[in-house]
Design an enzyme around this catalytic site. Structure first.
Site, short mmCIF file in Angstrom:
data_model
loop_
_atom_site.label_atom_id
_atom_site.label_comp_id
_atom_site.label_asym_id
_atom_site.label_seq_id
_atom_site.Cartn_x
_atom_site.Cartn_y
_atom_site.Cartn_z
N TYR A 11 0.84 -1.20 0.00
CA TYR A 11 0.00 0.00 0.00
C TYR A 11 0.88 1.25 0.00
CZ TYR A 11 -3.51 3.43 1.33
OH TYR A 11 -4.33 4.53 1.35
N HIS A 38 1.92 4.31 -3.17
CA HIS A 38 1.72 5.75 -2.97
C HIS A 38 3.01 6.55 -3.09
CE1 HIS A 38 -2.18 4.48 -1.42
NE2 HIS A 38 -2.56 5.73 -1.59
N TYR A 82 -3.39 16.67 1.12
CA TYR A 82 -3.95 15.33 1.26
C TYR A 82 -2.88 14.45 1.89
CZ TYR A 82 -7.16 11.52 -0.20
OH TYR A 82 -8.06 10.47 -0.22
N TRP A 125 -7.39 4.10 -10.32
CA TRP A 125 -6.63 3.99 -9.07
C TRP A 125 -7.34 3.04 -8.11
CZ3 TRP A 125 -1.95 4.86 -7.33
CH2 TRP A 125 -1.73 4.86 -5.95
N TRP A 126 -8.66 3.20 -7.97
CA TRP A 126 -9.41 2.31 -7.09
C TRP A 126 -9.24 0.85 -7.52
CZ3 TRP A 126 -14.74 5.20 -6.86
CH2 TRP A 126 -14.62 6.34 -6.05
#
Length: 110
Positions: free
Chosen positions: A18, A22, A41, A76-77
């Site tokens: 994960y 990113h 963000y 992306w999801w």
């Protein structure tokens, strides 16, 4: 400025992947976020519970909501769905948090 915080989670054993995905986030997704008024963000991981805490600042509610319909966000999801709980549309499962305190120097916020 609108501030929003929410929690998500990452699947057991997927924490490192994960984070790797990113670093960095796709440039085309970053461009969408910036174009839609996102100014800050951050996502934080609490490793023992695998809970993710996300904090975002943006300028317009409609622009923020519109991000979910972009091809970049949808892609992306799909890219992240193997790492975290998602709904039927691949949207990460999340819970909104209610702000109970905010301090900002010079803004008059309280």
């Amino acid at each position: 400025m609108i501030r929003r915080a929410f929690v998500m989670s990452v699947n057991p054993g997927a924490e490192a992947e994960y984070e790797r995905r990113h670093r960095p986030v796709w440039p085309e997704l970053e461009a969408v976020l910036l174009r839609q008024g996102v100014t800050r963000y951050s996502i934080f991981l609490e490793p023992d519970s695998r809970q993710l805490f996300a904090y975002v600042e943006f300028t317009d509610e409609a622009q923020w909501d519109a991000i979910a319909a972009t091809p970049e966000c949808r892609r992306w999801w799909r890219h992240m769905r193997d790492l975290m709980p998602t709904d039927a549309e691949d949207r990460p499962t999340s819970r909104a948090l209610r702000e109970v305190f905010h301090l900002a120097r010079g803004s008059g916020a309280h």
